[in-house]
Scaffold this motif. Sequence first.
Motif, short mmCIF file in Angstrom:
data_model
loop_
_atom_site.label_atom_id
_atom_site.label_comp_id
_atom_site.label_asym_id
_atom_site.label_seq_id
_atom_site.Cartn_x
_atom_site.Cartn_y
_atom_site.Cartn_z
N UNK A 200 32.90 67.34 -24.50
CA UNK A 200 34.09 67.44 -23.67
C UNK A 200 33.86 68.24 -22.41
N UNK A 201 34.28 67.65 -21.27
CA UNK A 201 34.20 68.31 -19.98
C UNK A 201 35.58 68.24 -19.32
N UNK A 202 35.64 68.51 -18.04
CA UNK A 202 36.94 68.64 -17.38
C UNK A 202 37.84 67.43 -17.57
N UNK A 203 37.26 66.22 -17.54
CA UNK A 203 38.08 65.02 -17.55
C UNK A 203 38.44 64.49 -18.92
N UNK A 204 37.89 65.09 -19.99
CA UNK A 204 38.15 64.53 -21.32
C UNK A 204 38.42 65.61 -22.37
N UNK A 209 38.93 67.28 -28.08
CA UNK A 209 39.58 68.10 -29.10
C UNK A 209 40.07 67.23 -30.25
N UNK A 210 40.63 66.07 -29.92
CA UNK A 210 41.08 65.13 -30.96
C UNK A 210 39.92 64.78 -31.90
N UNK A 211 38.72 64.64 -31.32
CA UNK A 211 37.56 64.20 -32.10
C UNK A 211 36.70 65.36 -32.60
N UNK A 212 37.28 66.53 -32.69
CA UNK A 212 36.63 67.62 -33.40
C UNK A 212 35.72 68.53 -32.60
N UNK A 213 35.72 68.42 -31.28
CA UNK A 213 34.87 69.30 -30.49
C UNK A 213 35.20 70.77 -30.76
N UNK A 214 34.15 71.57 -30.89
CA UNK A 214 34.34 73.01 -31.07
C UNK A 214 33.90 73.79 -29.83
N UNK A 215 33.37 73.07 -28.84
CA UNK A 215 32.92 73.74 -27.62
C UNK A 215 33.07 72.79 -26.44
N UNK A 216 33.87 73.20 -25.46
CA UNK A 216 34.12 72.41 -24.26
C UNK A 216 33.34 73.00 -23.10
N UNK A 217 32.64 72.15 -22.35
CA UNK A 217 31.83 72.60 -21.22
C UNK A 217 32.58 72.29 -19.92
N UNK A 218 33.18 73.32 -19.33
CA UNK A 218 34.05 73.11 -18.17
C UNK A 218 33.52 73.90 -16.97
N UNK A 219 33.32 73.20 -15.86
CA UNK A 219 32.80 73.86 -14.67
C UNK A 219 33.75 73.83 -13.49
N UNK A 220 33.85 72.67 -12.84
CA UNK A 220 34.65 72.55 -11.61
C UNK A 220 36.10 72.94 -11.81
N UNK A 221 36.67 72.61 -12.95
CA UNK A 221 38.08 72.93 -13.20
C UNK A 221 38.32 74.43 -13.33
#
Length: 238
Positions: A200-204, A209-221
Amino acid sequence: MKLITYNLYNIWNQMTVMAEKCGRNPQNITLLAVSKNHSITAIKEAVSVGQYSFGENYAQEGVEKIKILDNPLLSWHFIGRVQSNKSRLVSEYFDWCHTVSCFRIAQLLNKYRSCDQKPINVLIQINISYEETKAGILLEDLPELVRKISYFPRLKLRGLMAIPKESKNNNSSLMEYQRLEKAFNQLKDDYPDVDTLSLGMSGDINDAIICGSTMLRIGTSIFGKRHQSDRELHLPGQ
């Protein structure tokens, strides 16, 4: 309120709302702030409001930041492609490596990790979209690489990472996420230390989260777009 602070609060709120909709505990999802090409000042602002996990794509740049900030509260994640000649830097300075995709890189990370350090946390990168230009292994090759990594004492396998293909077809993306989630859950059943799905990144954010991600990689946002005039570190070779 400063922009980075404002952005972080918005993302934390989005994560909380979505997690609760899915019946998940928001505290089980980590926000990884992708700070590549962003200044020490920007990182310090994020730290000041409680953001402690940061992702870097370039080994030299990341190491410079780690040394300058010198903050034991921070967790540093290498999320770029590991080059053999930079594997020592990644292994010696970073807490995590998200992009293990072959035996050779795992071997080098284990070799260069000091016995005085905790084992480096590693994620296996999966090429979930079968893209020729994208790094990562295919899901069918996962069991063999996991078996080999399990023999390295200075590595701690924590889970999987993927960068899904950009698609306007939301159903197609969700199917890829669900395949990865299934593989992650199977891996957890066999390896008790596995607890991390970096997806998961900024656009998804919501789909991840729906599909169980435990770590989101967010930069530009979080940090906004990078402008060369803002650069504080002069890092040759990056």
